[in-house]
Write an enzyme that holds these catalytic residues in place. Structure first.
Site, PDB file in Angstrom:
ATOM      1  CB  SER A 252      -0.891   0.014   1.244  1.00 53.38           C
ATOM      2  OG  SER A 252      -0.112   0.293   2.409  1.00 53.38           O
ATOM      3  CG  ASP A 253       1.197   5.911  -1.270  1.00 59.39           C
ATOM      4  OD1 ASP A 253       2.162   6.048  -0.494  1.00 59.39           O
ATOM      5  OD2 ASP A 253       0.969   6.700  -2.206  1.00 59.39           O
ATOM      6  CG  PHE A 254       4.188   4.581   3.484  1.00 54.93           C
ATOM      7  CD1 PHE A 254       5.226   4.649   4.387  1.00 54.93           C
ATOM      8  CD2 PHE A 254       4.295   3.661   2.440  1.00 54.93           C
ATOM      9  CE1 PHE A 254       6.346   3.837   4.255  1.00 54.93           C
ATOM     10  CE2 PHE A 254       5.398   2.853   2.310  1.00 54.93           C
ATOM     11  CZ  PHE A 254       6.430   2.937   3.219  1.00 54.93           C
TER      12      PHE A 254
END
Length: 692
Positions: A252-254
């Protein structure tokens, strides 16, 4: 040390690989044996990071647990679009937009390899790069992080970076998919039709996976067609892992990139810490989530750990960090990515021997201006500014008046008037554009600030030999100040060695060879709408040069444009065949001659048009390019290979790629608007065809 690849690794309880078996089956056997020995808790623990972000980009490697008792190593990550973000003293390369402007995939491969070496030297093994999102509009705050507006250029540069980086670490192309707005990136839904998605927004990811063999992919924050990318079943399981048969893992993006259905729908790793995934073990135990979902995610990560030997000691030590070799690559990338946009009356290169005094003007002349301060930020030990580079290049051979401000007074104008040449260094900074939430966000006005425009005009009015060095991450509109200056050199955010590159280019030690990877419009009215306020946007087929071509608009500077200190001729377009079928690779050649008096490089570009197509297509689209360096008077025949299947369109009715029976027009030249050579290629209809 190159890490390809025996799969014979000393993980605990895994036998050595057979000398007679197939490599692929040996790898999969080892993966299965390891995963079978893990408890549910051990598997779930590997699906989330365990490092809390501190600061905008962190100050330590982000960690994902392994399984120590089985010898399975952790993942250790750092951002890296232009250098290793968590490492003080890392090499700061030019931003990706500058590297895209080089049109030199080999230099980009070297950049990726250098970043991979530096990350591996400090114990890291996953590089969160490259950014390969298509720049739909230059207002996007992170335009500097990607390679440009064209899907073919993005693909070539992205593949090169991935292949270079993965000599040492795992690469992580991002942000999948259709991510190109900052201010609403966490919530916006992008509606995009199937053809546009397949032909414009996904091919560079497909290339990174298939050609680059990318080990991992990062999902985007935004939603596509009603489902967030981090749980988008169509993107993750349907296309990436299904159609493309991607065997790596998706992270995932953070912080905000994981959603309730992420694991079920194909997200393998939540970063940077466990939040949504904290209930996965309970879901499995209660029967609401099949354990096979967990096994598949863990299997993907273990597979890449084995394949790339992440448990092995680093083959490099910290002496590679900001080494002379890496700094040389950074400087070469800055040189090759700088684009000469104007050079009236041969204003450049400057001949130091014929000058007595120059003025170097502007607050940015002696400012370390290397890009955004968000997640792509780098912490180099030093930055060579344009002024420092110029001072070192000319030494005591001439006088330099440094005017370190943007608002000029009478004394400043007098010094400028007295100079033999004036170099104005100006442009954008991290205060003007950058990552949303932790940076400046999107840039709605493409002009320079009124103060900086006035700086250029005032300097040019005082001295007709005014040269502008322009910094920034994307297109800048110029109004009427462009006509008032003699020369314009676009250097983007050129990295820590940028000052040396600028000096080399200004004084002729290097010859500009960059080409624009984006269109520079005359104004916002030439571009599609940019909406970073509402939470529902539509991406259609046309943007960048395709949009301007469709609308008959003339840009300030077209896609692919860039001048040189020498001249070139391109002649004698030949094709290996005039008719083709699916699966063929047609080779086009031209003779390139340096007709000037200085060595230089030219980028030969090949575009295709589709007369009579049954579907709406671009008036022309880039399908190949090659950069060739020639001495004065030297000639060389260069070749561009065109796989015929790349001419297919996505047929929505059949959900497959199809070739049309068309007499395709092939155009070759030096920009999207300078294509003097043409021929035709007859292609037979066939459907479906495979692009990979």
């Amino acid at each position: 040390m190159k890490l390809r690849r025996l799969y014979c690794v000393p993980f605990a309880l895994v036998l050595g690989c057979s000398s007679s078996g197939t490599v692929g089956s040996d790898l999969e056997r080892q993966v299965e044996e390891l995963v079978a020995q893990m408890t549910l808790d051990e598997k779930v623990a590997q699906m989330s990071g365990d490092t809390v972000i501190s600061g905008p980009y962190g100050d330590e490697l982000w960690s994902v647990p392994g399984v120590e008792r089985l010898g399975v190593p952790p993942l250790k990550m750092s951002d890296g679009p232009r250098g290793i973000g968590v490492l003080e003293g890392a090499t700061a390369f030019p931003v990706a937009m500058a590297r895209g402007a080089s049109w030199n995939a080999e230099v980009e491969r070297q950049v990726g390899e250098a970043m991979g070496r530096e990350l591996r030297a400090i114990g890291g093994n996953v590089l969160l790069a490259p950014t390969i999102n298509n720049l739909r509009h230059p207002s996007w705050g992170r335009s500097q992080e990607t390679y440009g507006e064209d899907v073919h250029l993005l693909s070539r540069m992205g593949v090169a970076f991935v292949q270079g980086a993965q000599q040492y670490v795992l690469a992580n192309p991002k942000h999948y998919a259709a991510n190109s707005i900052e201010d609403t990136r966490f919530n916006v839904n992008v509606t995009v039709d199937p053809r546009t998605l397949r032909e414009i927004y996904l091919p560079q990811f497909r290339a990174a996976v298939h050609e680059g063999r990318a080990a991992s992919v990062m999902s985007a924050y935004n939603s596509v067609n009603g489902q967030f990318c981090g749980e988008n079943e169509a993107l993750l399981r349907g296309i990436l892992k299904g159609e493309w048969q991607f065997d790596g893992f998706v992270l995932s993006d953070f912080t905000f990139g994981t959603k309730p259905d992420s694991a079920r729908n194909g997200l393998d790793l939540e970063m940077p810490v466990e939040f949504v995934f904290r209930d996965l073990a309970e879901q499995v135990s209660s029967g609401t989530l099949p354990e096979a979902v967990i096994d598949d995610a863990v299997r993907r990560m273990v597979r890449k750990k084995l394949e790339y030997e992440l448990e092995a000691p680093s083959p490099v030590d910290e002496s590679v960090i900001a080494s002379a070799a890496h700094l040389e690559i950074a400087q070469q990338a800055a040189i090759e990515g700088s684009v000469l946009l104007k050079n009236a009356s041969g204003a450049l290169p400057l001949d130091a021997a014929s000058l007595v005094r120059i003025a170097v003007v502007g607050s940015l002349a002696d400012t370390a201006n290397i890009g955004d301060t968000g997640s792509s930020s780098v912490q180099p030990a030093f930055v060579v500014t344009p002024l420092q580079g110029i001072e070192e290049a000319v030494g005591d051979s001439l006088l330099i008046d440094h005017i370190a401000k943007d608002v000029l007074d009478g004394d400043d104008l007098a010094a400028i008037e007295a100079a033999d040449a004036v170099i104005v260094v100006t442009g954008l900074t991290a205060e003007d554009e950058g990552e949303g939430l932790i940076g400046a966000g999107d840039r709605l006005d493409l002009d320079l600030s009124p103060e900086r425009e006035s700086l250029i005009r005032d300097a040019a009015a005082a001295n007709p030999r005014t040269i502008v060095v322009l910094e920034g991450g994307g297109a800048i509109t110029m109004g009427d100040w462009l006509s008032e200056v003699e020369a314009l050199l676009m250097v983007w955010y050129p990295g820590q060695m940028g000052g040396h590159a600028v000096a080399d280019l200004l004084f002729g030690a290097a010859n500009p060879s960059g080409k624009l990877p984006i269109t520079f419009p005359t104004g916002l009215d030439q571009l599609p709408p940019f909406d970073n306020v509402t939470l529902e946007v539509v991406y259609d087929y046309f943007h960048g040069y395709r949009y301007l071509d469709r609308n008959g608009a003339t840009p300030e500077f077209p896609f692919g444009f860039g001048l040189s200190y020498t001249t070139f001729s391109i002649e004698n377009l030949q094709a290996s065949q005039t008719a083709a079928v699916a699966g063929d690779v047609v080779r086009f050649s031209v003779d390139v001659t340096n007709t000037g008096s200085a060595a230089g490089a030219q980028v030969v570009q090949l575009y295709v048009t589709y007369p009579g197509s049954a579907v709406e297509r671009s008036e022309r689209e880039l399908k190949g390019f090659v950069k060739v360096t020639l001495g004065a008077g030297e000639s060389q025949t260069v070749e561009i290979a065109l796989p015929v299947n790349q001419l297919a369109y996505y047929d929505v009715a059949s959900s497959a790629w199809a070739l049309e029976a068309l007499e395709h027009a092939i155009h070759v030249g030096t920009s999207s608007r300078d294509l003097p050579l043409s021929t035709s290629l007859a292609v037979a209809a066939q459907a479906p065809v495979s692009l990979y």
